[in-house]
Enzyme design. Structure first.
Site, PDB file in Angstrom:
ATOM      1  N   GLY B  42     -10.669  -7.078  57.560  1.00 56.79           N
ATOM      2  CA  GLY B  42     -11.625  -7.150  56.453  1.00 56.79           C
ATOM      3  C   GLY B  42     -12.066  -8.589  56.265  1.00 56.79           C
ATOM      4  N   LEU B  43     -12.573  -8.891  55.089  1.00 55.60           N
ATOM      5  CA  LEU B  43     -13.027 -10.270  54.870  1.00 55.60           C
ATOM      6  C   LEU B  43     -11.891 -11.240  55.084  1.00 55.60           C
ATOM      7  CD1 LEU B  43     -15.424  -9.954  51.846  1.00 55.60           C
ATOM      8  CD2 LEU B  43     -15.954 -10.396  54.240  1.00 55.60           C
ATOM      9  N   ALA B  44     -10.713 -10.889  54.583  1.00 57.77           N
ATOM     10  CA  ALA B  44      -9.604 -11.821  54.698  1.00 57.77           C
ATOM     11  C   ALA B  44      -9.120 -11.908  56.150  1.00 57.77           C
ATOM     12  CB  ALA B  44      -8.475 -11.385  53.770  1.00 57.77           C
ATOM     13  N   HIS B 266     -12.658   0.203  37.269  1.00 60.18           N
ATOM     14  CA  HIS B 266     -14.050  -0.239  37.240  1.00 60.18           C
ATOM     15  C   HIS B 266     -14.834   0.664  36.301  1.00 60.18           C
ATOM     16  CE1 HIS B 266     -18.016  -1.438  38.488  1.00 60.18           C
ATOM     17  NE2 HIS B 266     -17.492  -2.402  39.224  1.00 60.18           N
ATOM     18  N   SER B 284     -22.527  -0.364  41.407  1.00 61.72           N
ATOM     19  CA  SER B 284     -22.223  -1.785  41.222  1.00 61.72           C
ATOM     20  C   SER B 284     -22.339  -2.229  39.782  1.00 61.72           C
ATOM     21  CB  SER B 284     -23.162  -2.635  42.066  1.00 61.72           C
ATOM     22  OG  SER B 284     -23.064  -3.983  41.651  1.00 61.72           O
ATOM     23  N   ARG B 330     -14.481  -6.047  33.111  1.00 66.29           N
ATOM     24  CA  ARG B 330     -14.282  -4.647  33.482  1.00 66.29           C
ATOM     25  C   ARG B 330     -13.246  -3.920  32.648  1.00 66.29           C
ATOM     26  NH1 ARG B 330     -14.560  -5.685  39.957  1.00 66.29           N
ATOM     27  NH2 ARG B 330     -16.811  -5.951  39.938  1.00 66.29           N
ATOM     28  N   HIS B 401     -10.255   0.807  41.091  1.00 63.51           N
ATOM     29  CA  HIS B 401     -11.157   0.077  41.949  1.00 63.51           C
ATOM     30  C   HIS B 401     -10.487  -1.033  42.748  1.00 63.51           C
ATOM     31  CE1 HIS B 401     -14.721  -1.934  43.226  1.00 63.51           C
ATOM     32  NE2 HIS B 401     -14.460  -3.005  42.531  1.00 63.51           N
ATOM     33  N   LEU B 441     -14.356 -10.887  47.025  1.00 66.56           N
ATOM     34  CA  LEU B 441     -14.958 -11.307  48.291  1.00 66.56           C
ATOM     35  C   LEU B 441     -14.705 -12.796  48.472  1.00 66.56           C
ATOM     36  CD1 LEU B 441     -18.343  -9.363  48.058  1.00 66.56           C
ATOM     37  CD2 LEU B 441     -16.178  -8.655  49.067  1.00 66.56           C
TER      38      LEU B 441
HETATM   39  C1  FAD Z   1     -16.645   0.025  46.183  1.00 67.27           C
HETATM   40  C2  FAD Z   1     -16.164  -1.383  46.058  1.00 67.27           C
HETATM   41  C3  FAD Z   1     -17.046  -2.399  45.705  1.00 67.27           C
HETATM   42  C4  FAD Z   1     -16.618  -3.706  45.596  1.00 67.27           C
HETATM   43  N1  FAD Z   1     -17.524  -4.663  45.251  1.00 67.27           N
HETATM   44  C5  FAD Z   1     -17.100  -5.946  45.173  1.00 67.27           C
HETATM   45  C6  FAD Z   1     -18.025  -6.972  44.860  1.00 67.27           C
HETATM   46  O1  FAD Z   1     -19.200  -6.729  44.636  1.00 67.27           O
HETATM   47  N2  FAD Z   1     -17.586  -8.237  44.813  1.00 67.27           N
HETATM   48  C7  FAD Z   1     -16.283  -8.549  45.069  1.00 67.27           C
HETATM   49  O2  FAD Z   1     -15.956  -9.719  45.039  1.00 67.27           O
HETATM   50  N3  FAD Z   1     -15.393  -7.603  45.381  1.00 67.27           N
HETATM   51  C8  FAD Z   1     -15.762  -6.304  45.440  1.00 67.27           C
HETATM   52  N4  FAD Z   1     -14.846  -5.338  45.748  1.00 67.27           N
HETATM   53  C9  FAD Z   1     -13.488  -5.704  46.121  1.00 67.27           C
HETATM   54  C10 FAD Z   1     -13.442  -6.212  47.539  1.00 67.27           C
HETATM   55  O3  FAD Z   1     -14.356  -5.514  48.324  1.00 67.27           O
HETATM   56  C11 FAD Z   1     -12.100  -6.086  48.203  1.00 67.27           C
HETATM   57  O4  FAD Z   1     -11.110  -6.524  47.350  1.00 67.27           O
HETATM   58  C12 FAD Z   1     -12.004  -6.927  49.441  1.00 67.27           C
HETATM   59  O5  FAD Z   1     -13.085  -6.651  50.285  1.00 67.27           O
HETATM   60  C13 FAD Z   1     -10.720  -6.713  50.181  1.00 67.27           C
HETATM   61  O6  FAD Z   1     -10.787  -7.379  51.425  1.00 67.27           O
HETATM   62  P1  FAD Z   1      -9.527  -7.483  52.350  1.00 67.27           P
HETATM   63  O7  FAD Z   1      -9.943  -8.254  53.531  1.00 67.27           O
HETATM   64  O8  FAD Z   1      -8.386  -8.001  51.581  1.00 67.27           O
HETATM   65  O9  FAD Z   1      -9.151  -6.000  52.742  1.00 67.27           O
HETATM   66  P2  FAD Z   1      -9.990  -4.832  53.442  1.00 67.27           P
HETATM   67  O10 FAD Z   1     -11.403  -5.141  53.591  1.00 67.27           O
HETATM   68  O11 FAD Z   1      -9.608  -3.581  52.730  1.00 67.27           O
HETATM   69  O12 FAD Z   1      -9.414  -4.782  54.898  1.00 67.27           O
HETATM   70  C14 FAD Z   1      -8.187  -4.213  55.197  1.00 67.27           C
HETATM   71  C15 FAD Z   1      -8.007  -4.257  56.682  1.00 67.27           C
HETATM   72  O13 FAD Z   1      -6.663  -3.979  56.980  1.00 67.27           O
HETATM   73  C16 FAD Z   1      -6.583  -2.994  57.961  1.00 67.27           C
HETATM   74  N5  FAD Z   1      -5.345  -2.281  57.737  1.00 67.27           N
HETATM   75  C17 FAD Z   1      -4.864  -1.772  56.580  1.00 67.27           C
HETATM   76  N6  FAD Z   1      -3.660  -1.236  56.781  1.00 67.27           N
HETATM   77  C18 FAD Z   1      -3.364  -1.412  58.077  1.00 67.27           C
HETATM   78  C19 FAD Z   1      -2.267  -1.076  58.890  1.00 67.27           C
HETATM   79  N7  FAD Z   1      -1.190  -0.483  58.390  1.00 67.27           N
HETATM   80  N8  FAD Z   1      -2.312  -1.386  60.207  1.00 67.27           N
HETATM   81  C20 FAD Z   1      -3.395  -2.006  60.732  1.00 67.27           C
HETATM   82  N9  FAD Z   1      -4.442  -2.359  60.001  1.00 67.27           N
HETATM   83  C21 FAD Z   1      -4.432  -2.066  58.686  1.00 67.27           C
HETATM   84  C22 FAD Z   1      -7.810  -2.194  57.826  1.00 67.27           C
HETATM   85  O14 FAD Z   1      -8.105  -1.581  59.060  1.00 67.27           O
HETATM   86  C23 FAD Z   1      -8.821  -3.259  57.462  1.00 67.27           C
HETATM   87  O15 FAD Z   1      -9.290  -3.860  58.617  1.00 67.27           O
HETATM   88  C24 FAD Z   1     -15.270  -4.022  45.852  1.00 67.27           C
HETATM   89  C25 FAD Z   1     -14.376  -3.014  46.185  1.00 67.27           C
HETATM   90  C26 FAD Z   1     -14.818  -1.701  46.265  1.00 67.27           C
HETATM   91  C27 FAD Z   1     -13.816  -0.634  46.528  1.00 67.27           C
END
Ligand code: FAD
Ligand code: HEM
Ligand code: SF4
Ligand code: FES
Lengths: 261, 637, 207
Positions: B42-44, B266, B284, B330, B401, B441
């Site tokens: 994901g982003l992180a 949310h 949103s 929120r 959310h 994000l």
């Molecule tokens: C509908 C929605 C709208 C949002 N809108 C906003 C917004 O407008 N602004 C904002 O700042 N935030 C927003 N958020 C929150 C934000 O999107 C998330 O908190 C953020 O993107 C999480 O990023 P991440 O990289 O931590 O995890 P994720 O993007 O969830 O990535 C997780 C990754 O881990 C992998 N993974 C998970 N478990 C395993 C495993 N056991 N083995 C291998 N791979 C695994 C997945 O495949 C994926 O690649 C929103 C969230 C939602 C649900």
């Protein structure tokens, strides 16, 4: 008024794994509410299959919001089903009639081998992006976000192109199984922005070359892709790709292949 | 368990610079010799894997989807915050820091938040350079919008698809590294366990989701960026696959889990329509910029919204919070919606909904302006409900959310297991008890692009790491445990489907550990979850085999973990005898129904330590200091 | 393919304009034909060029078909067409038919071996007498209809292949191309029709 609940017959492609042969199988989907999404309808069918001791239908999905691009299969020969500009996860059952028969088949293309039932392998798309669908910029080396102004119109076109979710419906719908819309969208997205100029030629050359390495078909500008695309990426994006590619092929000095380490 | 938060000393403004200077560096030529596992794209995870690959580390990156581009970050709609002050409206790093600490209801670590605000500025630059098509003004400059919990316009956005565009930027950077050979991507591969050797995280055990193969991967460090665990509630805005498996299994291997009960509801989601419902769709938060929230003044008013005259409507947010109005944070907006529905004033068939009305904005700005801003969201609403939000108000209701809680990490984002780092929503670090919109994000990208490249180097350079490969006995032992677990799930062949357990768990969680919580409900929930878990392990029906693509099996593993995490969340909520941010204990509220914090007793992060199956976990506390933003009751009046 | 297609399109245009001189009377067209033949270098250059174009066009078509058949070896049990024009889907039908037609056309009006009353110099009469046989005219008209559908998609496809597609201009170009297609059809079809209905009078009778 149509009834709030309907009975459908499904014919679904069942295939145990990539090597096994597959066939269409018939299932009943009774009492389908019109407020269900198509995938929720399949969830219910699957719960029943499991309870009956059968294997549920495998289909891909994740966000169920039309943005991740995981979902997708053919419904009566149309990628993502009958509603324009809509992924199958966002398609709701109010678009169907009581008693309808629905044929569900996986995307079919050499580049997208079937893994199981309605699940296909779309890794080829990742390799196309890896072949140049990016701007090389070292983390931390970027100038201020407003240092280069981007005309709103360019940003809008780039965004139109970048809206592609990589679902593969364009390939599935294309009689040639070409991936021109997908690739054209990425080339157009980056090629429209000032940030994407440095690598514009190399990108076009390498990505188009990768298209044929992946055994996608060749575009004959028929337009089925655009009709199937849930994000309604326009045919213009393919023309932009062709333009970049022709120009690059004409001026290239042949060093574009030096990708990799 | 000792919690060393490694917060640098000295003034907060220089803390990150100073700690970067103090960190040890890995010689460029040596980076190639270090291998790093990044779980999550994901982003992180995506930004981390790309940046580390670019630095020259040997990176393996994992995700369970078929492509790294499909990580759940793709779904974020609204935007990303940055203290650019391009609008000249008084924003600054300090203000973003202040807003975030306050928005988090004084339960976040100040130094982390300050660093986040500092990095926010670089994130925008980085993403623009990658070709992220942020919205622009006619002059070509970046556009901004405002978001809940802030009075400045600092949110950058790409139509309603900001997360998608930011993720595609990170994904493309990642694929560039795959092309360069520095990152190897493992898609459709799920991490099922962590391998610890000599007290340090040295690898993971995974399952290939296509072939069913259980595989081992060794490395010098492991980074988890696996997202949030909101799906413990079954219905949430998270993607169906979002899960807690990676962090939960790491927790069971010794990583402390901090503030698990801090979950965000949310306020603007599409209400539930039936019991087949499989997920909830977010509308949103940015909609609250132009939409007005209301319910009928009188309970049981079944008239169509257009038939209800202005003076019989209650714009309750504008009434209760005149200065923030519809843009309150929120948690506040969600609770207010629940309150009016509890009073019987909810709208729609189920009575669980409030109106979000655009009529005034459409009159004032014209339909095309609204279409330009929210067109795709309106379309989405129409697709799902069959209703047209241009002519009738939307119906919305709160939904789960985001999870502020997560694995405990220190300032350098390392968990309590040396060598295991946690980034993004999976950690607990920056949002305290409530996250402001558009800052997840920001956090994911800050962690991945701008924090981990330094802190990982510091770890590798300052620790002596012996050579390890997958032939080590520790790998064999963990692999056996994983195999046994898979075999056990497949062998039960009971009567109930996996998702029926998930739904039931979700209902217990929502009813007792959702928007409103109380001691009796939480205690009851703990017992119910234990019973449900017991039943699961005796009566679940997982069809198919472990040797091929088996979505039911994948899901069973995830639900099994949720059944354990849910209990921990309830325990955490039960122990925290205060209301703060998203954690609202009904026993602790002011007369007007606002959250009542207890700073004297609960100004700490609760880091839970696993103590064994069916054994009460151990609570560790990291006290929080507020030297810059002084705790006060949050007021959005 | 776009380049050869465009060259052929150009040829079709010139060819049509040349042929339409039949309506100006026997002298006009026969002089035109004689002029063409007076410089054999140019005539044969053009013929060889055209042959090369047709050959290359067919060759690229065959390559394209090979790639595209490989790209989807398994057909769908059900497949619906959503957006494509019939013209675009029948390129593989219209193309070869036109090819067959070209062979016949050459034997008929260029070489003359398929023409019972062929004259080396009197192009006018060749056309008039040739078209008086109803099934010959019918074959020409059908082939021309197919040619026009081929061009309808071909023109759009060519612009697209060359990278030109603009939301404002492309629809106009397509409209123009469609109009031209119909005009071409009308133009080509007018000759056999005119001969059949007697609008084109015989120049002089031959045995
Ligand atoms: C509908 C929605 C709208 C949002 N809108 C906003 C917004 O407008 N602004 C904002 O700042 N935030 C927003 N958020 C929150 C934000 O999107 C998330 O908190 C953020 O993107 C999480 O990023 P991440 O990289 O931590 O995890 P994720 O993007 O969830 O990535 C997780 C990754 O881990 C992998 N993974 C998970 N478990 C395993 C495993 N056991 N083995 C291998 N791979 C695994 C997945 O495949 C994926 O690649 C929103 C969230 C939602 C649900
Ligand atoms: C001789 C037999 C012919 C065959 C077998 C043939 C076949 C084809 C095929 C299969 C295509 C590509 C399909 C597509 O783009 O959808 C094509 C394109 C085209 N054809 Fe033909 N064709 C023939 C004759 C002609 C003639 C006589 C002309 C013009 C007078 C012509 C003009 C074009 C043009 C302009 C294109 C578009 C090229 C492009 O998009 O790149 N063709 N033809
Ligand atoms: S171009 Fe459209 S159909 Fe093709 S992958 Fe992208 S979104 Fe899907
Ligand atoms: S499931 Fe994500 S687009 Fe359909």
């Amino acid at each position: 008024m149509k009834p709030a609940s309907m009975n459908l017959t499904l014919h679904v492609w069942r295939q145990a794994n990539a090597a096994a042969p597959g066939r269409m199988e018939r299932y009943d989907a009774p009492n389908v509410s019109e407020d269900m999404s198509f995938l929720e309808m399949l969830d219910v069918v699957n719960e029943q299959l499991i309870s009956d001791g059968k294997e549920p239908i495998a289909f891909e999905h994740d966000c169920r919001e039309g943005i991740c691009g995981s979902c997708g299969f053919m419904v009566n020969g149309v990628a993502h089903g009958p509603q324009k500009g809509t992924t199958i996860c966002q398609l709701h059952m109010r678009h169907f009639k009581d008693g309808e028969e629905l044929f569900l088949e996986p995307w079919r293309a050499t580049a997208f081998p079937v893994l199981k039932d309605l699940v296909v392998d779309r890794a080829a798309f990742d390799r196309i992006i890896a072949a140049g669908g990016y701007v090389s910029v070292r983390t931390g080396s970027a100038p201020d976000g407003n240092a280069i102004s981007v005309p709103k119109e360019a940003a809008d076109i780039a965004m139109d192109a970048a809206a592609c979710i990589g679902c593969g419906a364009c390939v599935a719908a294309c009689p040639n199984a070409a991936a021109a819309l997908f690739t054209g969208a990425k080339i157009s997205h980056l090629g429209t922005l000032p940030q994407g100029q440095a690598e514009r030629s190399r990108r076009a050359l390498r990505m188009v070359e990768q298209l044929s390495l992946e055994q996608f078909g060749s575009c004959t500008n028929i337009g089925e892709c655009v009709a199937a695309c849930p994000k309604q990426i326009p045919l213009e994006m393919i023309a932009r790709m062709n333009r970049d590619h022709l120009k690059a092929a004409w001026t290239s000095r042949g060093e574009h292949r030096s990708g990799g380490e | 368990m000792k919690l060393d938060s490694r917060i640098p000393s000295g003034p907060i403004e220089q803390a990150w610079d100073k700690s970067r200077f103090d960190m040890k560096l890995v010689n460029p030529a040596n980076k190639r010799k270090f291998s790093v596992i990044v779980v999550g794209s994901g982003l992180a995870g995506g930004s981390a894997a790309a940046s580390l690959g670019e630095l020259g580390y040997n990176v393996k990156c994992f995700c369970f989807q078929d492509s790294p581009r499909r990580a759940h970050s793709i779904a974020a709609q609204g935007g990303i915050n940055a203290a650019k002050n391009y609008q000249n409206d008084g924003d600054s790093i300090y203000r973003l820091f202040y807003d975030t600490v306050k928005g988090g209801d004084f339960r976040a670590r100040e130094y982390n938040v300050y660093r986040l605000a500092q990095n926010s500025v670089n994130i925008i630059d980085q993403c623009v350079a990658q070709g992220v098509p942020f919205a622009r003004e006619y002059g070509g400059a970046l556009a901004n919008r405002s978001f809940g919990g802030a009075q400045v316009s600092r949110t950058f956005y790409a139509r309603g698809q900001t997360g998608q565009q930011l993720l595609l930027g990170a994904y493309q950077a990642l694929e560039a590294q795959v092309d360069a050979g520095s990152v190897k991507m493992y898609t459709r591969t799920e991490m099922l366990d962590l391998v610890i050797i000599n007290g340090k995280a040295r690898g993971i055990v995974t399952r290939n989701l296509v072939t069913g193969q259980i595989e081992s991967h060794a490395a010098d460090a492991v980074i988890l960026a696996t997202g949030g665990y909101g799906n413990v509630f079954y219905l949430s805005t998270n993607a169906k696959g979002s899960n807690c498996t990676a962090i939960w299994r790491a927790h069971k291997r010794g990583a402390a889990f901090a503030n698990p009960c801090f979950t965000q509801i949310h306020p603007t989601c599409i209400p539930v329509s039936g019991d087949y419902q499989s997920k909830l769709t977010l509308m949103s938060e940015s909609l609250r910029n132009d939409g007005r929230i209301w319910v009928p003044l009188k309970g049981g008013d079944k008239r169509a919204p257009s038939q209800i005259p202005e003076n019989e409507r209650d714009y309750y947010l504008e009434r209760r919070y005149p200065s923030f109005g519809n843009l309150v944070p929120r948690d506040v907006a969600s609770r207010a919606a629940k309150a009016v529905c509890d009073e019987g004033r909810g709208v729609g068939e189920t009575g669980l909904g409030v109106y979000l009305d655009f009529a005034d904005s459409i009159n004032r700005l014209g339909r095309s302006a609204i279409e330009e801003r929210y067109g795709n969201l309106f379309e989405m609403y129409n697709r799902i409900t069959g209703e047209d939000p241009y002519t009738a108000p939307m119906r919305i209701y709160p939904a789960i959310h985001y999870t502020m809680g997560g694995l405990w990490v220190d300032y350098q984002l390392m968990s309590t297991i040396p060598g295991m780092f946690v980034l993004g929503e999976a950690n607990f670090s920056d949002h305290g008890a409530n996250r402001l919109g558009a800052s997840a994000l920001m956090q994911g990208l800050s962690d991945g692009y701008f924090v981990i490249p330094y802190t990982l180097g510091n770890y590798l350079a300052s620790n002596k790491l012996e050579k390890v490969d997958t032939s080590a006995p520790e790998f064999a032992a963990v692999t056996k445990e994983v195999n046994d677990l898979v075999a056990q799930m497949l062998s039960i062949k009971g009567k109930r489907t996996v998702s029926s357990y998930h739904r039931e768990l979700g209902k217990i969680m929502w009813d007792n550990c959702g928007m409103g919580r109380n001691a009796a409900g939480l205690s009851n929930a703990i017992t119910q979850i234990q019973g449900l878990r017991h039943e699961f392990w005796n009566n679940v029906n997982v069809p198919g085999s472990g040797e091929d693509l088996n979505q039911q099996l994948e899901n069973a593993g995830r639900v099994a973990d949720f059944l354990e995490l849910g209990e921990l969340m309830c325990r955490d909520a039960l122990h925290r005898n205060e209301s703060c941010g998203g954690h609202f204990r009904e026993e602790y509220q002011t007369e007007e129904g606002e959250a009542m914090r207890d700073d004297e007793n609960f100004q700490y992060a609760a880091a839970w330590e696993y103590a064994g199956q069916d054994t009460e976990p151990i609570l560790n506390k990291e006290p929080l200091a507020f030297d810059y933003v002084h705790p006060a009751q949050r007021s959005y009046k | 393919m776009a380049a050869t297609g465009a060259a052929l399109y150009l040829f079709v245009t010139v060819h049509l304009l040349g042929n339409l001189q039949v309506f100006l009377g026997p002298d006009a067209i026969n002089h035109y034909a004689a002029a063409l033949k007076s410089v054999p270098e140019i005539l044969w250059g053009a013929r060889l060029g055209l042959l090369a174009c047709v050959g290359l066009h067919i060759l690229t078509t065959v390559q394209l078909a090979r790639i595209n058949n490989k790209a989807r070896p398994t057909a769908y049990a059900k497949k619906a067409n959503s957006a494509s024009t019939a013209a675009s889907r029948t390129m593989y039908l219209s193309g070869p038919t036109i090819a067959a037609f070209i062979v016949y056309h050459l034997l008929h009006l260029t070489v003359g071996s398929a023409h019972p009353q062929f004259s080396e110099t009197d192009v006018y009469s060749n056309m008039v007498f040739g078209f008086r046989v109803w099934w010959v005219s019918a074959a020409y008209i059908i082939a021309m209809a197919l040619l026009c559908t081929h061009l309808r998609h071909g023109v759009q496809s060519m612009f697209q292949s060359l990278g030109f597609n603009h939301p404002k201009h492309s629809p106009r170009i397509q409209k123009f191309a469609n109009a031209v297609g119909i005009l071409y059809f009308a133009g080509f079809a007018s000759m056999p029709l005119a001969a059949l209905t007697g609008i084109l009078p015989p120049f002089f009778e031959r045995l």
